[in-house]
Design a protein around this motif. Structure first.
Motif, PDB file in Angstrom:
ATOM      1  N   ILE A  46       0.853  -1.185   0.000  1.00 16.41           N
ATOM      2  CA  ILE A  46       0.000   0.000   0.000  1.00 16.41           C
ATOM      3  C   ILE A  46       0.887   1.232   0.000  1.00 16.41           C
ATOM      4  CG2 ILE A  46      -1.773   1.292   1.243  1.00 16.41           C
ATOM      5  CD1 ILE A  46      -2.736  -1.346   0.006  1.00 16.41           C
ATOM      6  N   SER A  47       0.631   2.146  -0.931  1.00 17.62           N
ATOM      7  CA  SER A  47       1.459   3.341  -1.071  1.00 17.62           C
ATOM      8  C   SER A  47       1.558   4.107   0.235  1.00 17.62           C
ATOM      9  CB  SER A  47       0.863   4.251  -2.155  1.00 17.62           C
ATOM     10  OG  SER A  47       1.609   5.444  -2.272  1.00 17.62           O
ATOM     11  N   GLY A  48       2.787   4.403   0.657  1.00 19.84           N
ATOM     12  CA  GLY A  48       3.022   5.179   1.870  1.00 19.84           C
ATOM     13  C   GLY A  48       3.071   4.358   3.132  1.00 19.84           C
ATOM     14  N   ALA A  49       2.584   3.110   3.102  1.00 19.41           N
ATOM     15  CA  ALA A  49       2.528   2.286   4.313  1.00 19.41           C
ATOM     16  C   ALA A  49       3.799   1.445   4.421  1.00 19.41           C
ATOM     17  CB  ALA A  49       1.285   1.411   4.298  1.00 19.41           C
ATOM     18  N   THR A 157      -1.315   4.537   8.067  1.00 22.44           N
ATOM     19  CA  THR A 157      -1.051   5.178   6.783  1.00 22.44           C
ATOM     20  C   THR A 157      -1.580   4.345   5.633  1.00 22.44           C
ATOM     21  OG1 THR A 157       0.961   6.151   7.693  1.00 22.44           O
ATOM     22  CG2 THR A 157       0.757   6.100   5.301  1.00 22.44           C
ATOM     23  N   GLY A 158      -2.383   4.992   4.762  1.00 23.20           N
ATOM     24  CA  GLY A 158      -2.892   4.322   3.583  1.00 23.20           C
ATOM     25  C   GLY A 158      -4.173   3.545   3.779  1.00 23.20           C
ATOM     26  N   TYR A 159      -4.694   3.524   5.003  1.00 25.87           N
ATOM     27  CA  TYR A 159      -5.876   2.714   5.288  1.00 25.87           C
ATOM     28  C   TYR A 159      -6.991   3.534   5.925  1.00 25.87           C
ATOM     29  CZ  TYR A 159      -3.406  -1.697   4.392  1.00 25.87           C
ATOM     30  OH  TYR A 159      -2.740  -2.731   3.802  1.00 25.87           O
ATOM     31  N   ASP A 160      -8.220   3.123   5.638  1.00 25.76           N
ATOM     32  CA  ASP A 160      -9.405   3.640   6.316  1.00 25.76           C
ATOM     33  C   ASP A 160     -10.006   2.525   7.152  1.00 25.76           C
ATOM     34  OD1 ASP A 160     -10.132   6.477   5.301  1.00 25.76           O
ATOM     35  OD2 ASP A 160      -9.585   5.400   3.475  1.00 25.76           O
ATOM     36  N   SER A 161     -10.850   2.926   8.104  1.00 18.03           N
ATOM     37  CA  SER A 161     -11.490   1.921   8.952  1.00 18.03           C
ATOM     38  C   SER A 161     -12.956   2.243   9.124  1.00 18.03           C
ATOM     39  CB  SER A 161     -10.815   1.861  10.327  1.00 18.03           C
ATOM     40  OG  SER A 161     -11.100   3.040  11.069  1.00 18.03           O
ATOM     41  N   ALA A 162     -13.729   1.211   9.384  1.00 16.13           N
ATOM     42  CA  ALA A 162     -15.156   1.363   9.664  1.00 16.13           C
ATOM     43  C   ALA A 162     -15.466   0.564  10.919  1.00 16.13           C
ATOM     44  CB  ALA A 162     -15.988   0.868   8.489  1.00 16.13           C
ATOM     45  N   LEU A 175     -14.217  -3.895  16.946  1.00 10.85           N
ATOM     46  CA  LEU A 175     -14.328  -4.521  15.637  1.00 10.85           C
ATOM     47  C   LEU A 175     -14.344  -3.442  14.569  1.00 10.85           C
ATOM     48  CD1 LEU A 175     -14.739  -7.111  13.963  1.00 10.85           C
ATOM     49  CD2 LEU A 175     -17.204  -6.840  14.318  1.00 10.85           C
ATOM     50  N   ARG A 176     -13.309  -3.412  13.710  1.00 12.68           N
ATOM     51  CA  ARG A 176     -13.197  -2.376  12.693  1.00 12.68           C
ATOM     52  C   ARG A 176     -12.759  -2.995  11.370  1.00 12.68           C
ATOM     53  NH1 ARG A 176      -9.161   2.004  15.009  1.00 12.68           N
ATOM     54  NH2 ARG A 176      -9.909   3.232  13.234  1.00 12.68           N
ATOM     55  N   LEU A 177     -13.558  -2.810  10.331  1.00 11.44           N
ATOM     56  CA  LEU A 177     -13.159  -3.209   8.992  1.00 11.44           C
ATOM     57  C   LEU A 177     -12.004  -2.316   8.550  1.00 11.44           C
ATOM     58  CD1 LEU A 177     -13.856  -4.868   6.350  1.00 11.44           C
ATOM     59  CD2 LEU A 177     -15.118  -2.812   5.652  1.00 11.44           C
ATOM     60  N   ARG A 178     -10.969  -2.916   7.973  1.00 13.26           N
ATOM     61  CA  ARG A 178      -9.787  -2.163   7.543  1.00 13.26           C
ATOM     62  C   ARG A 178      -9.599  -2.351   6.047  1.00 13.26           C
ATOM     63  NH1 ARG A 178      -3.672  -2.977   7.812  1.00 13.26           N
ATOM     64  NH2 ARG A 178      -2.824  -0.997   8.552  1.00 13.26           N
ATOM     65  N   ILE A 179      -9.601  -1.247   5.303  1.00 16.68           N
ATOM     66  CA  ILE A 179      -9.442  -1.311   3.847  1.00 16.68           C
ATOM     67  C   ILE A 179      -8.533  -0.183   3.386  1.00 16.68           C
ATOM     68  CG2 ILE A 179     -11.670  -2.425   3.458  1.00 16.68           C
ATOM     69  CD1 ILE A 179     -12.823   0.237   2.633  1.00 16.68           C
ATOM     70  N   PRO A 180      -7.831  -0.365   2.271  1.00 17.37           N
ATOM     71  CA  PRO A 180      -6.951   0.701   1.761  1.00 17.37           C
ATOM     72  C   PRO A 180      -7.762   1.928   1.332  1.00 17.37           C
ATOM     73  CG  PRO A 180      -6.469  -1.407   0.711  1.00 17.37           C
ATOM     74  CD  PRO A 180      -7.752  -1.584   1.454  1.00 17.37           C
ATOM     75  N   ASN A 181      -7.115   3.082   1.363  1.00 18.83           N
ATOM     76  CA  ASN A 181      -7.762   4.325   0.915  1.00 18.83           C
ATOM     77  C   ASN A 181      -8.323   4.174  -0.495  1.00 18.83           C
ATOM     78  OD1 ASN A 181      -5.133   6.382   2.396  1.00 18.83           O
ATOM     79  ND2 ASN A 181      -6.902   5.427   3.351  1.00 18.83           N
ATOM     80  N   SER A 182      -7.585   3.486  -1.365  1.00 20.06           N
ATOM     81  CA  SER A 182      -8.018   3.345  -2.757  1.00 20.06           C
ATOM     82  C   SER A 182      -9.311   2.547  -2.858  1.00 20.06           C
ATOM     83  CB  SER A 182      -6.924   2.674  -3.589  1.00 20.06           C
ATOM     84  OG  SER A 182      -6.576   1.404  -3.029  1.00 20.06           O
TER      85      SER A 182
END
Length: 528
Positions: A46-49, A157-162, A175-182
């Protein structure tokens, strides 16, 4: 892929040995064999990570255990793919933010390819991940779950969470879903979405007392069952007399934005000649010239869609806005700088202050005028107390000049104002939110005077902080700290100098407090 490798070796016991070794020799050199483990998922770079390397997950049976191999699949021969049965020797192991992992391997081989791995996924919707050891039990294993999103944020870095709740995990942030920014850019998973994730690995994050299960997806197909509510219009505001910005609660697909999808009524209406995204959640419209003092309503057609292809909610597809006031010198004196956090925690000035500016080329006498303050959620009559109202008995602002009014002091002593005040008062402003009015008489205000028929004496008004219930253009200025003042924009250029569009959120910007007084350099505004 059952759980027993070639020659009857128990691959589950081998993976368990790696996980145990990671606790004992974090980062140390080891020699731990793995024979016939199944590759369940690939983790891309993942870019930047840079501290979050690519790798792959291995598992032997549905009940686990599993482990992450922090070795780029592309560097192995042959390159690792999901469904491979692989053998290797783990030569280094470690723990990163609580996640056990293999960090170096030798003697890597592919034993077979194309094995089914989806049958290894366990449904964990009913698991309570706030319980002790729940994250340990499923770490790095393939899981399937369905949950409701309650908050969104970042996850490194490079990730969002829900943050999600499920039938098993009903509260908290465990409990958090973790996915890349893209991936988030195309999925736009937000509050109110129902996530349906299939056969993804359970990442983890542990720091101090924080211990989170982070099921992670890197491709859209893993989230194919996810649904989200239709996008809603949240607000509209006039940026100038021919430009309107419409905001949504979800990212809007630029390809669905067309001028014909936006209708503006009110007065004789406005024609929309152009429309384009200015940010993922905002669209800027070019309109015919707005008529001053007119309230307009913009309505958005369902052909405007979010990035998931869902049209705008027909029950929440409109917003009202006031016409922009031409950037002229109609209001001779304005509130040009405001510092409400004097003496508060984190403040850089002991005293509150209000800076006034005469934008014209003629002196203005303030005698009989008043400065008035009301709390952010106050309603009804404004208080005439000394902490809330000051009536000028004298005071003249020269052409283009400034006039500095010092207010009350807080408990944090940061020293006197950097320039001498022209007037000392007891005005006590709310540090994070409030309403300040400059009035051309001494009559106490009532309610929200902006646009009110009986507020003919109102000269200028600033609503600030997210809880302020009154402001110019119904948009209080937000986004400042106790170390910042609110300053009226004074960029160069005929249309921007001494900006007064009659919208607090447009006209002001946060700065390090820099008050000016009657001795400061005059600035006569350029008026169109």
């Amino acid at each position: 892929g059952g759980g027993t490798g070639g020659g009857g070796v128990d691959v589950n016991a081998q993976i368990a040995a790696i996980r145990a070794e990671a606790d004992i020799a974090d980062g140390g050199t080891v020699s731990l064999p793995v024979n016939g483990a199944l590759v369940t998922h690939l983790k891309p770079a993942i870019s930047g990570a840079t501290a979050d390397p690519p790798g792959f997950f291995i598992q032997g049976q549905q009940a686990g255990p599993a482990v992450f191999v922090a070795v780029d699949p592309a560097t192995l021969t042959p390159a690792t793919a999901v469904g491979d049965a692989v053998s290797f020797t783990a030569t280094q192991v470690g723990v990163a933010s609580g996640l056990r992992q293999v960090t170096a391997v030798s003697s890597y081989t592919r034993d077979s390819a194309g094995n089914n791995t989806t049958n290894l996924a366990q449904t964990v919707s009913g698991v309570d991940f706030t319980a002790a050891n729940a994250v340990n039990e499923y770490e790095s294993e393939l899981v399937t779950l369905t949950g409701s999103v309650t908050a969104v944020g970042t996850a490194g870095t490079g990730y969002d969470s829900a943050t999600m709740t499920t039938t098993g995990t009903t509260t908290g942030t465990s409990l958090r879903l973790r996915i890349p920014n893209s991936l988030q850019a195309t999925e736009d998973i937000g509050v109110g979405c129902t996530v349906s994730a299939t056969a993804i690995p359970l990442w983890r994050f542990t720091q101090g007392t924080t211990n989170q299960a982070q099921p992670s997806a890197w491709v859209a197909s893993s989230l194919a069952g996810t649904t989200c509510p239709a996008p809603r219009v949240t607000m509209a505001e006039a940026l100038n007399s021919t430009t309107v910005r419409v905001s949504f609660n979800r990212a809007i697909a630029s390809g669905s934005v067309t001028p014909g999808a936006f209708t503006i009524t009110g007065g004789t209406g406005l024609t929309v000649s152009a429309a384009m995204n200015s940010s993922p959640t905002q669209v800027v419209l070019t309109t015919s010239t707005q008529v001053g003092a007119t309230t307009y309503t913009v309505t958005v057609a369902s052909s405007v869609q979010d990035v998931r292809g869902t049209g705008v909610d027909s029950a929440n597809n409109s917003a009202m806005f006031q016409a922009a006031r031409p950037n002229d010198c109609t209001a001779a004196v304005v509130i040009s700088q405001l510092y409400p956090a004097g003496g508060n925690s984190g403040s850089v000035q002991t005293f509150d202050f209000i800076e006034l500016h005469n934008r014209t080329n003629a002196a203005v006498n303030l005698a009989g005028w008043s400065l008035q303050y009301q709390s952010p959620t106050g309603s009804g009559a404004w208080s005439p107390s000394a902490a809330n109202k000051y009536v000028f008995d004298a005071g003249t602002i020269a052409a283009g000049g400034y006039f500095l009014v010092q207010g009350a002091a807080g408990t944090n002593d940061a020293g006197p104002l950097p320039v001498a005040p022209d007037l000392v008062t007891s005005l006590a402003l709310g540090g994070t939110a409030g309403k300040v009015a400059l009035v051309g008489n001494d009559v106490s205000l009532t309610g929200c005077p902006v646009g009110a028929a009986d507020a003919g004496g109102l000269v200028d008004f600033v609503g600030y902080g997210s809880t302020a219930n009154c402001s110019e253009n119904s948009m209080p200025f937000t986004g400042f700290t106790n170390a910042q003042a609110l300053q009226r924009n004074e960029q160069s250029g005929a249309q921007l100098t001494c900006s007064d569009t009659n919208s607090n959120t447009i006209d002001f910007a946060p700065i390090t407090p820099a008050p000016r007084n009657s001795g400061s350099t005059a600035n006569v505004c350029t008026c169109p």
